[in-house]
Scaffold this motif. Structure first.
Motif, short mmCIF file in Angstrom:
data_model
loop_
_atom_site.label_atom_id
_atom_site.label_comp_id
_atom_site.label_asym_id
_atom_site.label_seq_id
_atom_site.Cartn_x
_atom_site.Cartn_y
_atom_site.Cartn_z
N PRO A 1 35.74 49.21 67.01
CA PRO A 1 35.70 50.57 66.49
C PRO A 1 34.53 50.83 65.53
O PRO A 1 34.32 51.98 65.12
CB PRO A 1 37.02 50.69 65.74
N ARG A 2 33.76 49.81 65.17
CA ARG A 2 32.74 49.98 64.14
C ARG A 2 31.62 50.95 64.51
O ARG A 2 31.17 51.72 63.64
CB ARG A 2 32.16 48.62 63.74
N ILE B 1 34.71 55.89 55.16
CA ILE B 1 35.36 55.68 56.46
C ILE B 1 35.86 54.24 56.51
O ILE B 1 35.11 53.30 56.24
CB ILE B 1 34.40 55.95 57.62
N THR B 2 37.12 54.05 56.88
CA THR B 2 37.68 52.70 56.88
C THR B 2 38.14 52.29 58.27
O THR B 2 38.43 53.12 59.13
CB THR B 2 38.87 52.59 55.91
N THR B 3 38.19 50.98 58.46
CA THR B 3 38.79 50.41 59.66
C THR B 3 39.37 49.07 59.27
O THR B 3 39.36 48.69 58.10
CB THR B 3 37.76 50.29 60.80
N GLU B 4 39.90 48.33 60.22
CA GLU B 4 40.50 47.06 59.85
C GLU B 4 39.43 46.02 59.56
O GLU B 4 38.30 46.08 60.07
CB GLU B 4 41.43 46.56 60.95
N ALA B 5 39.79 45.04 58.74
CA ALA B 5 38.83 44.04 58.28
C ALA B 5 38.40 43.07 59.38
O ALA B 5 37.40 42.37 59.23
CB ALA B 5 39.41 43.26 57.10
N GLN C 1 38.67 49.70 50.46
CA GLN C 1 37.58 48.83 50.89
C GLN C 1 36.29 49.10 50.10
O GLN C 1 35.19 48.88 50.61
CB GLN C 1 37.33 48.96 52.40
N ASN C 2 36.42 49.56 48.87
CA ASN C 2 35.28 49.76 47.98
C ASN C 2 35.33 48.74 46.86
O ASN C 2 36.25 47.92 46.80
CB ASN C 2 35.31 51.18 47.38
N TYR D 1 33.44 50.99 56.02
CA TYR D 1 34.36 50.22 56.86
C TYR D 1 34.48 48.76 56.40
O TYR D 1 34.69 47.84 57.19
CB TYR D 1 34.01 50.33 58.37
N GLY D 2 34.33 48.55 55.09
CA GLY D 2 34.62 47.26 54.47
C GLY D 2 33.70 46.13 54.84
O GLY D 2 34.09 44.96 54.74
#
Length: 560
Positions: free
Chosen positions: A142-143, A126-130, A89-90, A60-61
């Motif tokens: 959401p983390r 798994i990603t989410t907003e920064a 986000q990697n 998640y960045g």
């Protein structure tokens, strides 16, 4: 931010030892290239045009300062002094020697990092907003659920050999900054009328060869059923997804073939068998993970606003940077600062040198709580900066070529490494990026243009997300030479749209002129403060096509 526990660390260190043995066996000739291929891909190791590329997961960045310094060490000691942050986000290292990979993975493991499942037909990062956890417009952090998904999906044996790679994103802000409609599963977290956490579930999104927006299959899913419902989706996909043709193996193709109603029925039937089983989340489990995301010790704002306002008044260049690169924070007196990795022709989008990484790590501690975020736009964020410190941070960022005031503007280009590195690419992305940035060097002009995204992919795999750029550029092969197809009208967020091809492709030399004419046409047709994508939607593609293909008199770049 979340900290690994004993289980995480045991798993990661055991994977390092396992891969070290596999590398030694391969180099000794005990494993063939065909046998070694899936083993290295499971550890994020690709063979590119010139060397091995290692992709490191940044769940998640989110990074800590110590982790960023380790990435800097790897860039300096094992690569050519830099790393490339991606739209997933990697981070990727493009010049890796095989025999050194186990040592690199060991260094990563020592700071709770790895490269597991950054490749292969499995559930990816798994990603989410920064801005998760700090955004002023956020509904719920959401983390914790992103971390629960990470733990559940990591080396889950049932889903390590899916028909194709699988990507999941989650967000919970009024504005969707995680592009959830472009993912195999997109999750939107919110509270229902009773204040309970619920999820809206989207499936079948994706870009690449067949770009499709995700469709909703479930509204109001209680958060306790997150894992069981995702598991039901994956089981249906695993059972029915195509394995005979990799170009038709993504879940979006299955959803399209079955139809969303039939697919939803299949998922519902599967879910009924497992929804009340071991995968059902409990309050205790949620709290256990959520403790890792407790807010830091924020301080009272004092005279922060006054000092910040004074800097804005006294320094025009800083005020311009703040207008684009400072994001609203939920805590008074704080802001999130975006560090642009798009300085222009001096560096490819997303690239950071070891020295820049170390500087960012230092700033995260000096001006925040030692935390760094990676955005899918390939920029970096310091999430918790006191407003009174923003001016000092900006001055340091400028010294490191990370202070460009162009976030969300034309030169904030998203681009994959393209044909300079990638063996799959049809065309180069980086030279095209630099040529456009050079053509639009006037910062006042691009600020006056306003929000305008430009995304570039070197091939149909769409790692540069060109389909959802307001202007998209795709590298294509035409009789062995590099050409570029242009799309207009794409966008991300809650009003996501896929761009439309304007016509025949262009040579590399033509692209800067083409973009210039597209921008000039926008200036000629837009109404007061109308964003680019709305102008395209209102007037259609024809005026742009006429100018670009010279069926109308060429116009000079607009002077706004």
């Amino acid at each position: 931010m979340y900290q690994y526990d004993e289980y995480d660390r045991a798993l990661v260190f055991e994977r390092v030892a396992q891969f070290r043995d596999q590398v030694e066996r391969f180099q000794a000739g005990e494993l063939s290239e065909e046998e070694f291929l899936p083993l290295r891909l499971q550890n994020g190791l690709y063979m590119q045009k010139h060397a091995y590329m290692l992709r490191v997961a940044i769940p998640y960045g989110t990074l800590g300062a110590r982790q960023m310094r380790t990435l800097a060490r790897i860039a300096r000691d094992y690569d050519r002094g830099y790393g490339h942050f991606t739209t997933r986000q990697n981070i990727q290292f493009n010049w890796i020697e095989l025999e050194q990979v186990p040592d690199i993975l060991q260094h990563l493991a020592e700071v709770d990092m790895h490269a597991i499942q950054t490749s292969g037909n499995c559930v990816r990062n798994i990603t989410t907003e920064a801005f998760a956890g700090v955004a002023a417009d956020e509904l719920i952090d959401p983390r914790p659920l992103a971390e629960i998904l990470r733990q559940w999906s990591t080396i889950n044996p049932e889903f390590l050999f899916l028909p194709r790679k699988f990507k999941i994103a989650i967000c919970s802000a009024r504005e969707d900054r995680a592009a959830i409609m472009m993912h195999d599963i997109g999750l939107y977290l919110y509270r229902d009328g009773y204040g309970q956490m619920c999820l809206r579930v989207m499936v079948g999104g994706g870009l690449g060869r067949t770009p499709i927006l995700g469709q909703m299959i479930r509204q109001g899913l209680p958060w306790q059923h997150l894992l069981s419902y995702v598991e039901a989706i994956l089981r249906v996909y695993n059972r029915h997804g195509r394995r005979d043709n990799k170009y038709k193996a993504r879940i979006k193709i299955l959803v399209k073939a079955l139809g969303i109603e039939a697919f939803a029925r299949e998922v519902e039937q599967e879910w009924q068998h497992i929804k009340d089983g071991p995968a059902q989340l409990t309050e205790d489990e949620f709290r256990r993970v959520a403790e890792g995301f407790e807010p830091p010790a924020y301080q009272g704002q004092g005279d922060d606003e006054l000092e910040y306002g004074s800097h804005l008044t006294m320094d025009r260049a800083f005020a311009r940077w703040a207008s684009r690169n400072v994001h609203p924070h939920k805590v008074p007196g704080y802001a999130s600062a975006i560090l642009s990795t798009k300085p222009g022709p001096s560096a490819p989008p997303g690239d950071l040198t070891a020295e820049q990484m170390e500087a960012v790590a230092d700033w995260s501690e000096q001006f925040g709580f030692g935390e760094i975020r990676i955005a899918h736009e390939q920029n970096l964020i310091l999430p918790d900066v006191r407003k009174r410190d923003l001016h000092a941070l900006w001055r340091l960022a400028c010294e490191q070529d990370l202070g460009n005031a162009n976030i969300g503007l034309l030169t904030d280009i998203i681009a994959c490494p393209g044909g300079d590195f990638c063996a799959l690419a049809n065309a180069k992305s980086i030279p095209i990026t630099h040529a456009i940035q050079q053509r639009f060097e006037d910062l006042d002009f691009i600020h006056d243009l306003g929000e305008l995204s430009l995304n570039i992919s070197g091939c149909i795999n769409a790692c540069g997300h060109h389909h959802i750029g307001n202007i998209g550029i795709l590298g294509v092969d035409k009789n062995g030479s590099e050409w570029y197809q242009v799309t207009l009208g794409g966008s991300q967020g809650k009003n996501s749209a896929l761009g439309k091809v304007i016509g025949p492709s262009f040579s590399a030399e033509e692209i800067p002129r083409v973009i210039e004419q597209i921008v000039a046409t926008y200036c000629a047709y837009r109404e007061l403060d109308e964003p680019f994508v709305q102008t395209v939607q209102r007037v259609g593609l024809e005026p742009f096509k006429e100018r670009v293909y010279a069926r109308a008199p060429e116009v000079e770049p607009c002077a706004i």
